[in-house]
Design a protein around this motif. Sequence first.
Motif, PDB file in Angstrom:
ATOM      1  N   UNK A   8      26.219 -10.697 -40.177  1.00 52.92           N
ATOM      2  CA  UNK A   8      26.759  -9.553 -40.913  1.00 52.92           C
ATOM      3  C   UNK A   8      28.177  -9.241 -40.447  1.00 52.92           C
ATOM      4  N   UNK A   9      28.407  -9.295 -39.146  1.00 56.24           N
ATOM      5  CA  UNK A   9      29.741  -9.022 -38.614  1.00 56.24           C
ATOM      6  C   UNK A   9      30.732 -10.085 -39.079  1.00 56.24           C
ATOM      7  N   UNK A  10      30.300 -11.348 -39.088  1.00 59.62           N
ATOM      8  CA  UNK A  10      31.179 -12.424 -39.551  1.00 59.62           C
ATOM      9  C   UNK A  10      31.523 -12.272 -41.031  1.00 59.62           C
ATOM     10  N   UNK A  66      32.717 -17.199 -52.042  1.00 58.73           N
ATOM     11  CA  UNK A  66      32.539 -18.512 -51.422  1.00 58.73           C
ATOM     12  C   UNK A  66      32.313 -18.408 -49.926  1.00 58.73           C
ATOM     13  N   UNK A  67      33.023 -17.495 -49.275  1.00 61.54           N
ATOM     14  CA  UNK A  67      32.845 -17.290 -47.837  1.00 61.54           C
ATOM     15  C   UNK A  67      31.457 -16.788 -47.496  1.00 61.54           C
ATOM     16  N   UNK A  68      30.949 -15.869 -48.292  1.00 59.51           N
ATOM     17  CA  UNK A  68      29.593 -15.339 -48.058  1.00 59.51           C
ATOM     18  C   UNK A  68      28.547 -16.428 -48.259  1.00 59.51           C
ATOM     19  N   UNK A  69      28.673 -17.167 -49.352  1.00 63.40           N
ATOM     20  CA  UNK A  69      27.714 -18.245 -49.607  1.00 63.40           C
ATOM     21  C   UNK A  69      27.800 -19.308 -48.519  1.00 63.40           C
ATOM     22  N   UNK A  70      29.022 -19.665 -48.129  1.00 63.57           N
ATOM     23  CA  UNK A  70      29.202 -20.659 -47.074  1.00 63.57           C
ATOM     24  C   UNK A  70      28.619 -20.202 -45.746  1.00 63.57           C
ATOM     25  N   UNK A  71      28.761 -18.918 -45.419  1.00 61.47           N
ATOM     26  CA  UNK A  71      28.190 -18.383 -44.178  1.00 61.47           C
ATOM     27  C   UNK A  71      26.666 -18.426 -44.216  1.00 61.47           C
ATOM     28  N   UNK A  72      26.097 -18.093 -45.361  1.00 58.31           N
ATOM     29  CA  UNK A  72      24.635 -18.133 -45.481  1.00 58.31           C
ATOM     30  C   UNK A  72      24.108 -19.556 -45.347  1.00 58.31           C
ATOM     31  N   UNK A  73      24.801 -20.512 -45.959  1.00 58.24           N
ATOM     32  CA  UNK A  73      24.375 -21.915 -45.851  1.00 58.24           C
ATOM     33  C   UNK A  73      24.580 -22.414 -44.426  1.00 58.24           C
ATOM     34  N   UNK A  74      25.703 -22.085 -43.824  1.00 58.99           N
ATOM     35  CA  UNK A  74      25.982 -22.517 -42.456  1.00 58.99           C
ATOM     36  C   UNK A  74      25.009 -21.950 -41.452  1.00 58.99           C
ATOM     37  N   UNK A  79      20.920 -24.073 -33.978  1.00 56.62           N
ATOM     38  CA  UNK A  79      20.414 -22.882 -33.313  1.00 56.62           C
ATOM     39  C   UNK A  79      21.388 -22.486 -32.211  1.00 56.62           C
ATOM     40  N   UNK A  80      21.323 -21.246 -31.781  1.00 58.79           N
ATOM     41  CA  UNK A  80      22.180 -20.757 -30.700  1.00 58.79           C
ATOM     42  C   UNK A  80      23.643 -20.751 -31.090  1.00 58.79           C
ATOM     43  N   UNK A  81      24.511 -21.223 -30.160  1.00 51.66           N
ATOM     44  CA  UNK A  81      25.949 -21.214 -30.425  1.00 51.66           C
ATOM     45  C   UNK A  81      26.324 -22.230 -31.505  1.00 51.66           C
ATOM     46  N   UNK A  82      25.527 -23.264 -31.693  1.00 51.98           N
ATOM     47  CA  UNK A  82      25.761 -24.227 -32.773  1.00 51.98           C
ATOM     48  C   UNK A  82      25.578 -23.589 -34.131  1.00 51.98           C
ATOM     49  N   UNK A  83      24.615 -22.700 -34.224  1.00 51.88           N
ATOM     50  CA  UNK A  83      24.381 -21.987 -35.477  1.00 51.88           C
ATOM     51  C   UNK A  83      25.564 -21.068 -35.784  1.00 51.88           C
ATOM     52  N   UNK A  84      26.068 -20.396 -34.756  1.00 51.61           N
ATOM     53  CA  UNK A  84      27.216 -19.505 -34.951  1.00 51.61           C
ATOM     54  C   UNK A  84      28.436 -20.297 -35.425  1.00 51.61           C
ATOM     55  N   UNK A  85      28.666 -21.447 -34.787  1.00 51.72           N
ATOM     56  CA  UNK A  85      29.791 -22.291 -35.197  1.00 51.72           C
ATOM     57  C   UNK A  85      29.611 -22.785 -36.626  1.00 51.72           C
ATOM     58  N   UNK A  86      28.391 -23.166 -36.983  1.00 52.28           N
ATOM     59  CA  UNK A  86      28.120 -23.633 -38.343  1.00 52.28           C
ATOM     60  C   UNK A  86      28.307 -22.498 -39.350  1.00 52.28           C
ATOM     61  N   UNK A  88      30.387 -19.890 -39.041  1.00 50.54           N
ATOM     62  CA  UNK A  88      31.828 -19.668 -39.183  1.00 50.54           C
ATOM     63  C   UNK A  88      32.459 -20.786 -40.014  1.00 50.54           C
ATOM     64  N   UNK A  89      32.114 -22.030 -39.720  1.00 50.17           N
ATOM     65  CA  UNK A  89      32.654 -23.153 -40.482  1.00 50.17           C
ATOM     66  C   UNK A  89      32.246 -23.066 -41.950  1.00 50.17           C
ATOM     67  N   UNK A  90      31.012 -22.665 -42.209  1.00 53.01           N
ATOM     68  CA  UNK A  90      30.552 -22.510 -43.590  1.00 53.01           C
ATOM     69  C   UNK A  90      31.309 -21.409 -44.312  1.00 53.01           C
ATOM     70  N   UNK A  91      31.589 -20.305 -43.592  1.00 50.55           N
ATOM     71  CA  UNK A  91      32.329 -19.196 -44.209  1.00 50.55           C
ATOM     72  C   UNK A  91      33.746 -19.626 -44.571  1.00 50.55           C
ATOM     73  N   UNK A  92      34.408 -20.316 -43.657  1.00 54.57           N
ATOM     74  CA  UNK A  92      35.780 -20.757 -43.918  1.00 54.57           C
ATOM     75  C   UNK A  92      35.807 -21.789 -45.050  1.00 54.57           C
TER      76      UNK A  92
END
Length: 152
Positions: A8-10, A66-74, A79-86, A88-92
């Motif tokens: 949500x914050x992202x 597109x950023x919201x959809x990408x963040x949801x897919x990412x 899991x963990x920090x990999x999920x967070x990175x995914x 962010x990458x999905x949002x961008x």
Amino acid sequence: MKSTQTIAALVVAASAVLGGCASTTQPANNGSYSNPVSASAGYGTIESIQVTRSEGQTNGTGAVVGGIVGALVGNQVGSGSGRTAATVAGAVGGAVVGNKVEANRNAGSGQDLYQINVRLENGETRTIVQDSVYDLRVGNRVRLVDGRVYRY
């Protein structure tokens, strides 16, 4: 629960950043476009008239969606920090793709503009871009007033 708050914050941060990138420029002078140098009045002769097409504009909606959809897919990856990175990458990535889709969708909505080259009485050449030419033709004597060309 913590990952939901992170997502949500992202999403909120991405929306704020991308919303700041949105362009809302409006044409000046009731749809006329002009060279800033041509703001003064003058008299001359039309040397050429060329038709150009303005490009479709984006307002940032495609990037935000597109950023919201990408963040949801990412968020569905890893899991963990990999999920967070995914996430962010999905949002961008989603924002970039969404903005491009919006630009392509608006590409047909551009308008015809007319680039008018005028040779002034003092020998100087000015190029004026405006949204219509009405009864203007090459060779007409014209008057330049506030960045627009008028026949006289």
